[in-house]
Design an enzyme around this catalytic site. Structure first.
Site, short mmCIF file in Angstrom:
data_model
loop_
_atom_site.label_atom_id
_atom_site.label_comp_id
_atom_site.label_asym_id
_atom_site.label_seq_id
_atom_site.Cartn_x
_atom_site.Cartn_y
_atom_site.Cartn_z
CB CYS A 83 -1.01 -0.04 1.14
SG CYS A 83 -2.40 1.06 0.79
CG HIS A 177 -3.33 -2.70 4.33
ND1 HIS A 177 -2.57 -2.19 5.35
CD2 HIS A 177 -3.71 -1.65 3.58
CE1 HIS A 177 -2.49 -0.88 5.23
NE2 HIS A 177 -3.18 -0.52 4.17
CD GLU A 179 -1.05 -5.20 6.82
OE1 GLU A 179 -0.95 -5.57 5.62
OE2 GLU A 179 -1.25 -4.01 7.14
N1 GLN Z 1 -3.47 6.55 0.60
C1 GLN Z 1 -2.27 6.30 1.35
C2 GLN Z 1 -1.08 7.08 0.77
O1 GLN Z 1 -1.20 7.75 -0.22
C3 GLN Z 1 -1.95 4.82 1.42
C4 GLN Z 1 -2.99 4.11 2.22
C5 GLN Z 1 -2.54 2.85 2.89
O2 GLN Z 1 -1.33 2.58 3.05
N2 GLN Z 1 -3.49 2.10 3.35
O3 GLN Z 1 -0.04 7.00 1.31
#
Ligand code: GLN
Length: 194
Positions: A83, A177, A179
């Site tokens: 992410c 994610h 995890e």
């Molecule tokens: N939207 C977040 C970003 O731009 C990432 C979101 C996440 O890690 N769940 O960093």
């Protein structure tokens, strides 16, 4: 076991990284929280978890860990970015902050918050190349996608919006994610590719 005692760092600059650490331990690795360049020097691989990539980028700069990671990447450090971690690993960030500085770990153009408001957070069963035993329960939270993948980057999973699991050598990234779904297979695949 795929982890086989490897010391695997979990970047812990912004919030706890406990779930990643416990999955890594379940797979036989020794997880280590990474907050300083000295912590990084002691690990064989690094997981960069989700969070807020703009904040994490500032903390990577101010702690000196960012430059230490860049140096280790040149020597083939295995990295799993999830992410916000995927955003930080990308060579190009779309819709980032102008001062957001990436790690350039993998040749991808990654768009932040790529799913519309209605799909800000969702879970989907995702087919991931190289994962056996059925689709992966992927939890997306304000997730990015890769809109472009460079030569030599393998796209291991894709949604309509773009690529959501990619790998190049020992670097692997996913937009969700891994995890949170109660499934160890993505971390396991990363450890196997180390
Ligand atoms: N939207 C977040 C970003 O731009 C990432 C979101 C996440 O890690 N769940 O960093």
């Amino acid at each position: 076991m795929p982890g086989d005692g490897a010391k695997v760092g979990v970047l812990a600059l912004q919030g706890p990284a406990r779930l990643h650490a416990s999955i890594l331990a379940d797979l036989g690795a020794s997880p280590v929280a990474v907050r300083t360049p000295a912590d990084l020097a002691a690990v064989d691989a690094l997981v960069i978890p989700g969070g807020e990539s703009t904040t994490m980028s500032l903390l990577l700069d101010s702690s000196g860990v960012g430059d230490a990671v860049r140096e280790r990447l040149a020597g083939g450090l295995p990295v799993l970015g999830t992410c916000a971690g995927m955003i930080l690993c990308a060579s190009e960030v779309l819709d980032g902050r102008p001062d957001q500085r990436g790690l350039g770990a993998i040749d991808l153009s990654v768009r932040r918050n790529a799913f519309g408001r209605q799909r800000e957070s969702f879970e989907t069963d995702l087919d991931v190349e190289g994962l056996h035993g059925g689709p992966f329960p992927a939890v997306f939270i304000r997730a990015p996608v890769a809109e472009r993948a460079g030569d030599g980057v393998e796209v291991l999973a894709q949604l309509d919006e773009g690529a959501v699991v990619c790998a190049a050598g020992p670097v692997m990234v996913c937009a969700f994610h891994p995890e949170l779904g109660g499934d160890l297979r993505l971390h396991s695949l990363f450890l196997e590719r180390m």
